[in-house]
Design a protein around this motif. Structure first.
Motif, short mmCIF file in Angstrom:
data_model
loop_
_atom_site.label_atom_id
_atom_site.label_comp_id
_atom_site.label_asym_id
_atom_site.label_seq_id
_atom_site.Cartn_x
_atom_site.Cartn_y
_atom_site.Cartn_z
N GLU A 412 30.25 44.48 40.10
CA GLU A 412 31.08 43.43 39.51
C GLU A 412 32.51 43.50 40.00
O GLU A 412 33.18 42.46 40.13
CB GLU A 412 31.05 43.53 37.98
N GLU A 413 32.99 44.70 40.27
CA GLU A 413 34.35 44.85 40.80
C GLU A 413 34.44 44.25 42.21
O GLU A 413 35.38 43.52 42.53
CB GLU A 413 34.75 46.32 40.80
N THR A 414 33.45 44.54 43.03
CA THR A 414 33.43 43.96 44.38
C THR A 414 33.33 42.44 44.30
O THR A 414 33.98 41.72 45.07
CB THR A 414 32.26 44.52 45.20
N GLN A 415 32.52 41.93 43.40
CA GLN A 415 32.40 40.48 43.24
C GLN A 415 33.76 39.86 42.88
O GLN A 415 34.10 38.78 43.36
CB GLN A 415 31.37 40.16 42.17
N LEU A 416 34.52 40.55 42.04
CA LEU A 416 35.85 40.06 41.69
C LEU A 416 36.77 40.03 42.91
O LEU A 416 37.50 39.05 43.12
CB LEU A 416 36.45 40.93 40.59
N GLY A 446 25.47 26.60 35.34
CA GLY A 446 26.53 25.90 34.64
C GLY A 446 27.70 26.77 34.25
O GLY A 446 28.48 26.41 33.35
N VAL A 447 27.84 27.91 34.90
CA VAL A 447 28.92 28.84 34.57
C VAL A 447 30.25 28.32 35.11
O VAL A 447 30.32 27.85 36.25
CB VAL A 447 28.61 30.24 35.16
N ASP A 448 31.29 28.39 34.29
CA ASP A 448 32.65 28.11 34.73
C ASP A 448 33.12 29.31 35.55
O ASP A 448 33.39 30.40 35.02
CB ASP A 448 33.56 27.91 33.51
N LEU A 449 33.21 29.14 36.87
CA LEU A 449 33.45 30.28 37.75
C LEU A 449 34.79 30.94 37.48
O LEU A 449 34.90 32.18 37.43
CB LEU A 449 33.37 29.83 39.21
N ASP A 450 35.85 30.14 37.34
CA ASP A 450 37.16 30.73 37.09
C ASP A 450 37.15 31.56 35.82
O ASP A 450 37.64 32.69 35.79
CB ASP A 450 38.23 29.64 37.01
N GLN A 451 36.59 31.02 34.76
CA GLN A 451 36.57 31.75 33.50
C GLN A 451 35.70 33.00 33.60
O GLN A 451 36.03 34.06 33.03
CB GLN A 451 36.06 30.86 32.37
N HIS A 452 34.59 32.89 34.32
CA HIS A 452 33.70 34.05 34.51
C HIS A 452 34.46 35.20 35.14
O HIS A 452 34.35 36.35 34.69
CB HIS A 452 32.51 33.64 35.40
N LEU A 488 45.57 39.19 34.86
CA LEU A 488 46.03 37.84 35.17
C LEU A 488 45.64 36.89 34.06
O LEU A 488 44.58 36.97 33.48
CB LEU A 488 45.41 37.37 36.49
N ASN A 489 46.53 35.99 33.74
CA ASN A 489 46.39 35.14 32.59
C ASN A 489 45.13 34.36 32.62
O ASN A 489 44.24 34.30 32.17
CB ASN A 489 47.58 34.20 32.53
N ALA A 490 44.81 33.66 33.03
CA ALA A 490 43.69 32.85 32.69
C ALA A 490 43.24 32.16 33.91
O ALA A 490 43.38 32.58 35.01
CB ALA A 490 44.12 31.86 31.65
N VAL A 491 42.68 30.99 33.60
CA VAL A 491 42.04 30.25 34.65
C VAL A 491 43.06 29.83 35.70
O VAL A 491 42.72 29.71 36.86
CB VAL A 491 41.38 29.03 34.01
#
Length: 497
Positions: A412-416, A446-452, A488-491
């Protein structure tokens, strides 16, 4: 269970001879009768000078203790017995108990790579009639101090750079200790590469240790003799064969002599929380198999117990244990003067081989939190563009169902890291793989990528305040620094990219 290549493994390792020189220890083993030598040279200590003053009893005990613990280097051979009979009187019994408890855990990857999950450690043979006769008391302690000076262990990698900068920001004086091991190539070449970074740090004294170890060449010849790697490939096992083992436990004891001589109570290391993830759970046995078990919180507690039993006032502590690699990369690129680009982390070729799991992983973290062009310049090529690395990127991204066999973070870290690179417009076959195998399935759900990925970043930027073994005087100084970087703040952070 019948081993794949039974003749490759070793029946017995004997601690044969331990010699003390003017500034060095020489430790001789016999592996089924074949001689192996380990030399440890201290450049900043003269054994004949104060405060050692030629204390041969202390030095002999120290050297033997290092020799016993350095048995862990032989993990690839899964020895059946370890015979310390000749030196039993110099060995604290707790040291043998430590090996009995931890050897099979430290060697979990070595057991896995040759299908020997049944192996549970060696029989340890000692003369119990005299065991510990010359090792009853702890080594002498250090002078107490309210604001102790520390010593930072540096291999010139990203983690040790951050450790040094954390100590500097905590307003603590520190020395630097580094060791050059022939396991990783020519010592003088390592020294030149390490000095690129070390000369930029604000340490007071450098304590250099060189380790001359002929075991690696011996092991490589034995692997060729019994065609071990060829047999593994024929069975479809593509995992890189792991040669090294145990240094994370033996090196702190090597450092401890420097600590005693120079009155430095704590060695600072950079073992992060990401190291606590096992690479996989073995399907048949349920055992955790881990490339970096010796850097886990559990192992750190074991090491603390060992050092506190053998020594007074000496410890090795990780100041990055409360944080994951995501936080480490984030903090790393708060450092000015582009120092992160002078680091090296590759175990195959210094500074970077550009072909292994570690190089790929660090490249992605640098590209995500640093500058892509400077990252490419530091590595010498753009690893996102190398199609030959796609199988490694697949492992790092978690597409193979296990964590890649190196000191790397969770998939998950690499994905980020990849999402941050993707959002800044970085391209290449690796990014295309990420889009196809990670992003597209998320979109279809249907995942919101930025929020994910904001959620992932918040998860891995967290500081785990109870997950460390720092003494209170050190934690009080380190905690505010670790907490200072907000995720980082948000989307918007991704949407603006």
């Amino acid at each position: 269970m019948t081993p794949l290549f039974p003749d490759f493994f070793i029946e017995e390792v004997v601690l044969d001879d331990v010699r003390v020189g003017d500034k060095d220890f020489t430790i001789h083993y016999r592996l089924d009768g074949q001689p192996i030598e380990l030399g440890i040279l201290y450049h900043s200590i003269d054994f004949a000078q104060p405060p050692i003053d030629g204390d041969m009893d202390m030095l002999k005990r120290f050297a033997v203790s290092i020799g016993v613990l350095s048995f862990l280097r032989f993990g690839a051979l899964l020895p059946k017995r370890f015979d310390v009979t000749k030196h039993s009187r110099w060995i604290h019994p707790f040291l043998l108990d430590f090996l009995r408890r931890n050897t099979y855990l430290c060697w979990s990857e070595h057991r896995y790579q040759v299908d020997r999950m049944d192996y549970r450690g060696p029989e340890i043979v000692a003369d119990h009639g005299v065991l510990g006769d010359e090792a009853k008391d702890v080594f002498r302690g250090l002078a107490p101090s309210d604001t102790p000076k520390v010593i930072v262990a540096s291999g010139s990698g990203k983690d040790s750079l951050l450790c040094a900068k954390l100590i500097e920001e905590a307003n603590l004086s520190y020395d630097l200790v580094t060791y050059l091991d022939t396991l990783y190539g020519d010592a003088s070449e390592q020294d030149q590469i390490f000095s690129r970074l070390s000369k930029e740090l604000a340490y007071e004294n450098l304590h250099l240790i060189t380790i001359d170890n002929n075991f690696n060449d011996w092991l490589l010849a034995r692997l060729d003799q019994f065609q071990v790697r060829e047999q593994l490939r024929a069975k479809g096992i593509t995992k890189p064969f792991r040669y090294e083992a145990g240094e994370t436990f033996s090196i702190p004891l090597v450092f401890a002599l420097v600590q005693l001589v120079h009155n430095l109570p704590a060695v600072i290391v950079g073992y992060e929380k990401s190291a606590d993830f096992p690479n996989l759970i073995h399907k048949s046995t349920g055992d955790e198999v881990a490339h970096q078990w010796a850097k886990t919180h559990q192992a750190e507690m074991e090491n603390h117990a060992l050092l506190s039993t053998l020594l007074e006032g000496i410890q090795t502590v990780s100041v990055t244990k409360p944080i994951h690699d995501v936080k480490i990369f984030s903090k790393l690129f708060e450092i000015k003067d582009d120092l992160p680009y002078l680091t090296n982390s590759c175990n195959h070729k210094k500074p970077w081989c550009c072909s292994c799991e570690k190089c790929a992983y660090v490249f992605s973290g640098f590209a995500a939190f640093g500058d892509h062009d400077k990252t490419v310049a530091a590595f010498g090529e753009d690893l996102f563009q190398k199609e030959s690395l796609l199988h490694i990127w697949s492992e790092l991204l978690g597409l193979k169902g296990y964590i890649a066999w190196e000191c790397v973070g969770h998939p998950e870290e690499t994905q980020l890291y990849f999402y941050k690179a993707y959002k800044t417009g970085i391209t290449g076959p690796a990014i295309e793989l990420f889009q196809d195998k990670i992003l597209e399935p998320l979109r279809q759900k249907g995942v919101d990528l930025d929020q994910h990925f904001v959620t992932l970043e918040e998860k891995y930027m967290k500081v785990h305040s109870e997950h460390h073994h720092m003494p209170s005087w050190l934690w009080q100084r380190i905690q505010p620094i670790l907490m200072s970087t907000e995720s980082l703040n948000a989307v918007e952070s991704f949407a603006m990219a």
